[in-house]
Write an enzyme that holds these catalytic residues in place. Structure first.
Site, mmCIF file in Angstrom:
data_model
loop_
_atom_site.group_PDB
_atom_site.id
_atom_site.type_symbol
_atom_site.label_atom_id
_atom_site.label_comp_id
_atom_site.label_asym_id
_atom_site.label_seq_id
_atom_site.Cartn_x
_atom_site.Cartn_y
_atom_site.Cartn_z
ATOM 1 N N ASP A 243 49.983 93.977 32.586
ATOM 2 C CA ASP A 243 49.515 93.634 31.253
ATOM 3 C C ASP A 243 48.284 94.495 30.959
ATOM 4 O O ASP A 243 47.506 94.769 31.862
ATOM 5 C CB ASP A 243 49.145 92.148 31.259
ATOM 6 C CG ASP A 243 48.931 91.627 29.868
ATOM 7 O OD1 ASP A 243 49.720 91.999 28.994
ATOM 8 O OD2 ASP A 243 47.984 90.865 29.667
HETATM 9 N N1 LIG Z 1 43.800 86.955 16.231
HETATM 10 C C1 LIG Z 1 43.880 88.277 16.101
HETATM 11 N N2 LIG Z 1 42.873 88.949 15.540
HETATM 12 C C2 LIG Z 1 42.927 90.275 15.439
HETATM 13 N N3 LIG Z 1 43.946 91.004 15.873
HETATM 14 C C3 LIG Z 1 44.984 90.400 16.412
HETATM 15 C C4 LIG Z 1 45.006 89.000 16.580
HETATM 16 N N4 LIG Z 1 46.160 88.658 17.155
HETATM 17 C C5 LIG Z 1 46.813 89.805 17.364
HETATM 18 N N5 LIG Z 1 46.121 90.852 16.910
HETATM 19 C C6 LIG Z 1 46.536 92.255 16.954
HETATM 20 O O1 LIG Z 1 47.825 92.324 17.523
HETATM 21 C C7 LIG Z 1 47.808 93.096 18.699
HETATM 22 C C8 LIG Z 1 48.726 92.459 19.719
HETATM 23 O O2 LIG Z 1 48.218 91.203 20.062
HETATM 24 P P1 LIG Z 1 48.704 90.457 21.343
HETATM 25 O O3 LIG Z 1 47.907 89.223 21.403
HETATM 26 O O4 LIG Z 1 50.177 90.343 21.321
HETATM 27 O O5 LIG Z 1 48.344 91.461 22.517
HETATM 28 P P2 LIG Z 1 47.012 91.518 23.394
HETATM 29 O O6 LIG Z 1 46.894 90.292 24.168
HETATM 30 O O7 LIG Z 1 45.866 91.906 22.512
HETATM 31 O O8 LIG Z 1 47.273 92.752 24.343
HETATM 32 P P3 LIG Z 1 48.046 92.722 25.749
HETATM 33 O O9 LIG Z 1 49.458 92.538 25.407
HETATM 34 O O10 LIG Z 1 47.756 94.061 26.296
HETATM 35 O O11 LIG Z 1 47.469 91.634 26.561
HETATM 36 C C9 LIG Z 1 46.384 93.147 19.150
HETATM 37 O O12 LIG Z 1 46.111 94.363 19.816
HETATM 38 C C10 LIG Z 1 45.634 93.080 17.822
HETATM 39 O O13 LIG Z 1 45.556 94.367 17.262
#
Ligand SMILES: Nc1ncnc2c1ncn2[C@@H]1O[C@H](COP(=O)(O)OP(=O)(O)OP(=O)(O)O)[C@@H](O)[C@H]1O
Ligand SMILES: [Zn+2]
Length: 760
Positions: A454
């Site tokens: 991840d």
């Molecule tokens: N609450 C939020 N506020 C701002 N951006 C968000 C939010 N939720 C998602 N995003 C955007 O969506 C993208 C993907 O989010 P997601 O939570 O699926 O992955 P992550 O946990 O950030 O990354 P990884 O998969 O590497 O752990 C993030 O990189 C961000 O750009």
């Protein structure tokens, strides 16, 4: 209410400290009732529950002959018929059984235990560790005496004249030696035979009684004494392997210095300290509880919990753990968990539970032994009857040969070797701060060929910071709009939103309160939305804005510049246009690059999985040496990706255990980092790395390979020695005690070999 766009579907629970883990004992050595061959099971890797407390209304029995999980299973079976029984707590090391039962049933309980073939005595209090140890010492003295008397019997036989008096003396010596060493074995063996079970006790009993009957009494005495002695030594070795784990528990002191309401300090029993209390530790002292530092600065040696050898600096706000050692300065900390709930207690509990699961090789060995032992029994019978009838051997010579075969059949070394090796492997891992939830995972880890990693929180530190902001429209008052953006971002605890909120708050000149946000909502993998100050706003990633038709080539070019540097871009927009761009940067973990290289060196292909956009992901992957990147994945996409990355059983996954539970569960072996730091029970993961060091993943694979190597070395060794003696017995002149001696040697050899894992 703050919302989190990560699906927190994950059930929150602790490691279940009240888990009735005595129930797992039966599985520890030979699945319940199936450990036909194992008298040595007292030595098996079963986790002994902490000595059962003689709570009020509980019956505490000492069952001297009960030292094997098979025997525990027998007693359980017998007790199943007794009505009104509560929890059964077996402690095989102390040989006690505690039963939650009304006194009216106590008679029925002891009767049932007797029916299973065991004598028992009532105890008023559980035996202390010293009592158990001194009982072991007495047993050793008794067995050494038995061996001496058995040697005397051999001597009388060898040098004494061939007359009735000397014969009688020799017989008496032998009988004394057998009585000293073999009462328990004979008792259990005959009970097994009565139930048509061919286990090691049955085997030994037949061999010893048979030898005695055909006039080989010195031999019978030697066999019994050596066998019992070997068992004792093995038990001690296994106890050592287990101690490597239970020794950890002794690490947290029983007393803590607690602040009283009047401000004074008092030493208290750690168990009596409640969360919220303030505790202080002086330099050089060990912490008794988990907590958060309130005052003071110090370096703390966390090796018992995280396995890291370098002390960690602690100041106000930092978490501290029971069992760790405060080094340089005095610390005061607020207790966050009760003594039975500490991270250390969780580790010990998990490893104990892990020990009671059967690893695949263990199961294989049990199955093998359960066929092998009766097969040799049949063969011995065939020799005893067939050789005289078909080959014209003298009856006595044939009977002796058959008995030698029986002794050779004893699969002690084989049966003992696997649990010792697996327990040593689990203990070695625990010492390095790697918590493996079962022997299965320890064995499975070596098969991994692909490791899904991840991005956020695993390859990176997971604490992104706002590094750039760009306002896209001239007609906006940045002052006011920063406050609007911050208010919206502050409602989410997604790391990206948090970074934006924190970055903008840091800039605010006066103490600006965040604005109220209405109709707040989070879109998984995209961002957040809400109404602030009368504007319908969204704060999210490129994908979301693009889907809404708000994207322009100019905007894409602006984002591209940030993403190429590995920054994650979020956009603030209203219904019609994009208002601002925010770039946040997360730093790769210090050990990530090295960890990736170590995995590659082991022949494991690292693959990055992330919800972030491909350009950012690629940029970060490149700095870490990862070429295979799967970006813009939603949580269920990650799960599908894990399943598709390789053959079943070959794909591992490393995550933070919070938002990637489904993919961790889909992986053959799921790893979770930083397990000591969070409250979240990492239930989806199979391996918990207590600190944040990604290199522990490769270390787990190496340990798995070593364990597997040792397991098969041991199996080959044990069977090889058997094969040699089998040949000697059939074609040469191997005697019974030589066979026992060989078995003892083999057992000690494999146990020693398994314990090598414990060495650093
Ligand atoms: N609450 C939020 N506020 C701002 N951006 C968000 C939010 N939720 C998602 N995003 C955007 O969506 C993208 C993907 O989010 P997601 O939570 O699926 O992955 P992550 O946990 O950030 O990354 P990884 O998969 O590497 O752990 C993030 O990189 C961000 O750009
Ligand atoms: Zn676009």
């Amino acid at each position: 209410m703050p919302s989190h766009s990560h699906p927190h579907s994950h059930p929150h629970g602790n490691h279940g400290h009240d888990h009735p883990h005595a129930h797992d004992h039966a599985a520890a050595c030979g699945s319940a009732g199936n450990c036909n061959n194992c008298n040595n099971c007292n030595n098996c890797g079963d986790a002994s529950a902490p000595t059962p407390a003689a709570a009020d209304g509980a019956l505490l029995l000492r069952i001297p002959a009960m030292d094997c999980p098979t025997e525990e299973a027998l007693i359980r079976q017998a007790l199943a018929d007794v009505a009104d029984l509560g929890r059964l707590q077996f402690d095989l090391a102390a040989r006690t059984l505690a039963v939650d039962a009304p006194p009216a049933t106590w008679g029925a309980v002891t009767a049932a235990v007797a029916r299973a073939g065991f004598t028992s005595e009532l105890l008023s209090a559980p035996p202390s560790a010293e009592a158990t140890a001194s009982a072991r010492r007495r047993e050793r003295t008794r067995l050494l005496a038995a061996l001496a008397v058995a040697l005397g019997a051999e001597l009388l036989h060898a040098i004494g004249p061939d007359d009735a008096v000397w014969h009688a003396a020799g017989m008496l010596f032998a009988a004394v030696a057998i009585a000293l060493s073999g009462f328990a074995v004979l008792g259990k063996g005959l009970a097994s035979l009565a139930r048509w079970r061919l286990d090691i006790n049955a085997l030994m009993s037949v061999a010893v009684i048979g030898a005695f009957v055909i006039g080989q009494w010195p031999e019978a005495a030697m066999v019994m004494a050596l066998y019992s002695l070997a068992e004792l030594i093995e038990a001690a070795s296994v106890a050592r392997a287990r101690q490597a784990i239970t020794g950890l528990l002794a690490l947290s002191p029983t007393q803590a210095e607690v602040r009283q309401p009047d401000g004074s300090w008092r030493h208290m029993d750690a168990k009596a300290v409640a969360p919220g209390d303030t505790v202080r530790v002086k330099p050089g002292e060990r912490l008794a509880l988990d907590g958060t530092v309130s005052t003071g600065r110090s370096a703390v040696d966390q090796s018992p919990v995280t396995g890291e050898s370098i002390p960690v600096d602690k100041g106000p706000g930092d978490p501290v753990f029971a069992g760790t050692v405060n080094q340089s300065g005095a610390l005061e900390f607020r207790v966050t968990r009760s003594a039975t709930d500490t991270v250390l207690a969780g580790i010990i509990h998990a490893v104990e539970a892990a020990q009671s699961q059967r690893a695949p090789t263990q199961r294989f060995v049990d199955r093998f032994a359960s066929i092998y032992t009766p097969a040799v029994f049949v063969l011995a019978l065939a020799v005893a009857l067939g050789a005289p009838l078909l080959l014209g051997w003298p009856w006595l010579a044939a009977a002796y040969k058959a008995l030698v075969l029986l002794v050779i059949a004893c699969p002690c070394a084989l049966v003992i070797s696997t649990p010792v090796t697996v327990v040593s492997g689990l203990a070695a891992a625990a010492r390095r701060g790697i918590l493996i939830k079962g022997g299965v995972h320890l064995e499975q880890a070596r098969r991994l060929r692909v490791m899904a990693l991840d991005k956020t929180g695993t390859l990176t530190a997971g604490h992104p910071r706002l590094v750039a902001q760009q306002w896209m429209a001239d007609d906006l008052d940045p002052m006011r709009w920063r406050r609007v953006a911050r208010s919206l971002a502050a409602r989410s605890d997604h790391p990206v939103s948090r970074a934006i909120a924190a970055g903008l708050a840091g800039e605010a000149s006066e103490a600006q309160q965040p604005l109220p946000v209405d109709d707040f909502g989070a879109e998984v993998g995209r961002g957040v939305q809400g109404r602030v100050d009368g504007h319908e706003l969204i704060l999210g990633n490129h994908r979301w804005l693009h889907e809404r038709g708000l994207c322009t080539p100019a905007l894409e070019a602006a984002m591209q510049a940030h993403e190429a540097q590995g920054h994650t871009v979020s956009l603030l927009a209203d219904a019609h246009r994009v208002l601002a761009l925010f770039a946040v940067a997360d730093t790769p973990r210090a050990s990530a690059r090295e960890a990736v290289a170590e995995l590659q060196a082991l022949g494991v292909r690292p693959v990055m999985l992330t919800g972030d956009n491909p350009v950012t992901a690629q940029a970060i992957a490149a700095t870490l040496g990862i070429t295979d990147v799967r970006a813009q994945l939603l949580p269920h996409d990650k799960q599908a990706a894990v399943a598709a990355l390789g053959e079943p059983g070959t794909v591992g996954m490393v995550g933070d255990g919070i938002n990637d539970a489904p993919s961790l569960a889909a992986a053959a072996v799921g790893f979770s980092l930083g397990a000591a730091g969070t409250d979240t029970a990492k239930e989806a993961a199979d391996v918990l790395v207590m600190n944040d060091d990604l290199r522990r993943v490769a270390e787990t694979l190496r340990l798995s390979r070593r364990t597997h190597g040792l397991l098969w070395q041991n199996i080959t060794l044990a069977l090889g020695i058997k094969a040699v003696f089998f040949g000697l017995a059939v074609f040469g002149s191997a005697t019974m005690w030589m066979a026992v001696f060989a078995d003892m040697g083999a057992s000690l050899l494999v146990v020693g070999n398994g314990l090598r894992l414990l060495r650093r």
